[in-house]
Design an enzyme around this catalytic site. Structure first.
Site, PDB file in Angstrom:
ATOM      1  N   SER A 115      27.173  64.771  39.794  1.00  0.00           N
ATOM      2  CA  SER A 115      27.291  63.359  39.471  1.00  0.00           C
ATOM      3  C   SER A 115      26.462  62.534  40.457  1.00  0.00           C
ATOM      4  O   SER A 115      25.267  62.744  40.597  1.00  0.00           O
ATOM      5  CB  SER A 115      28.777  62.983  39.466  1.00  0.00           C
ATOM      6  OG  SER A 115      29.000  61.711  38.941  1.00  0.00           O
ATOM      7  N   HIS A 129      25.251  64.100  34.738  1.00  0.00           N
ATOM      8  CA  HIS A 129      25.927  63.567  33.547  1.00  0.00           C
ATOM      9  C   HIS A 129      25.809  62.053  33.547  1.00  0.00           C
ATOM     10  O   HIS A 129      25.320  61.458  34.495  1.00  0.00           O
ATOM     11  CB  HIS A 129      27.390  64.028  33.477  1.00  0.00           C
ATOM     12  CG  HIS A 129      28.274  63.500  34.560  1.00  0.00           C
ATOM     13  ND1 HIS A 129      29.602  63.810  34.650  1.00  0.00           N
ATOM     14  CD2 HIS A 129      28.047  62.679  35.615  1.00  0.00           C
ATOM     15  CE1 HIS A 129      30.153  63.220  35.685  1.00  0.00           C
ATOM     16  NE2 HIS A 129      29.224  62.524  36.288  1.00  0.00           N
TER      17      HIS A 129
END
Length: 192
Positions: A92, A117
């Site tokens: 992330s 993501h």
């Protein structure tokens, strides 16, 4: 001297030695507190010896986008060239931070993993429809910013990145290097 106090002093010695050798470790979730600590170390190194290389070691599950971009902006502001080394996990926002190195200086250890993501909002969102619309627009702006970072860092097209981050995309160090997120894999300290 009590054992706890002795261990604390030993940790202080280790931390001092690492900072003196211009190594910053980011081994926790990205929060305002962890970002502030990293920024303070970056500033300390920049103020005491500007322009000298810094190694930024990342092992983070990600976290706050705003806190992460605060670190990103400070790294881009300093004159010291920065090398990133992912060890363990950069997921992330941790993966975004791994990209802030100078060109050619983004590395990972052989068993590191990287996950990219799209941003998400945790918890329950409540409020008026207009407020919810504002939040939705803001997260889409954040998503666009993150896509821009990945596009610039990897050389991949916007469409490829949008598809890649639609869901969690996990990569080994080799896969991340093939995707353009890394410049190399470190097998030795001498490789730095």
């Amino acid at each position: 001297m009590p054992e706890g106090e002795m261990m604390h002093k030993l940790q202080d010695v280790i931390d001092r030695k690492l900072l003196d050798s211009r190594r910053i470790f980011f081994s926790e979730p990205v929060t305002e507190k962890s970002a502030t600590e990293a920024i303070k170390k970056l500033w300390y190194l920049e103020l005491t010896n500007p322009g000298q290389p810094i190694v930024f070691v990342i092992n983070s599950p990600g976290g706050s986008v705003d806190a992460g971009f605060a670190v990103w902006d400070q790294i881009k502001m300093i004159s010291s060239p920065l090398t990133t080394v992912v060890t363990g996990l950069a997921a992330s926002m941790g993966s975004v931070l791994s990209l802030c190195a100078v060109p050619g200086r983004r590395f990972a250890t052989p068993h590191a993993r990287i996950m990219i993501h799209q941003p998400s909002i945790g918890g329950t969102i409540t409020g008026q429809a207009t407020d919810l619309d504002i939040h939705a627009r803001e997260i889409l702006k954040t998503k666009a910013r993150i896509i821009d970072v990945y596009v610039e860092a990897t050389g991949q097209s916007r469409e490829v990145i949008e598809k890649a981050i639609d869901r969690d995309m996990w990569m080994s160090a080799n896969e991340a290097m093939e995707f353009g997120l890394l410049d190399g894999i470190l097998f030795s300290f001498n490789d730095l």
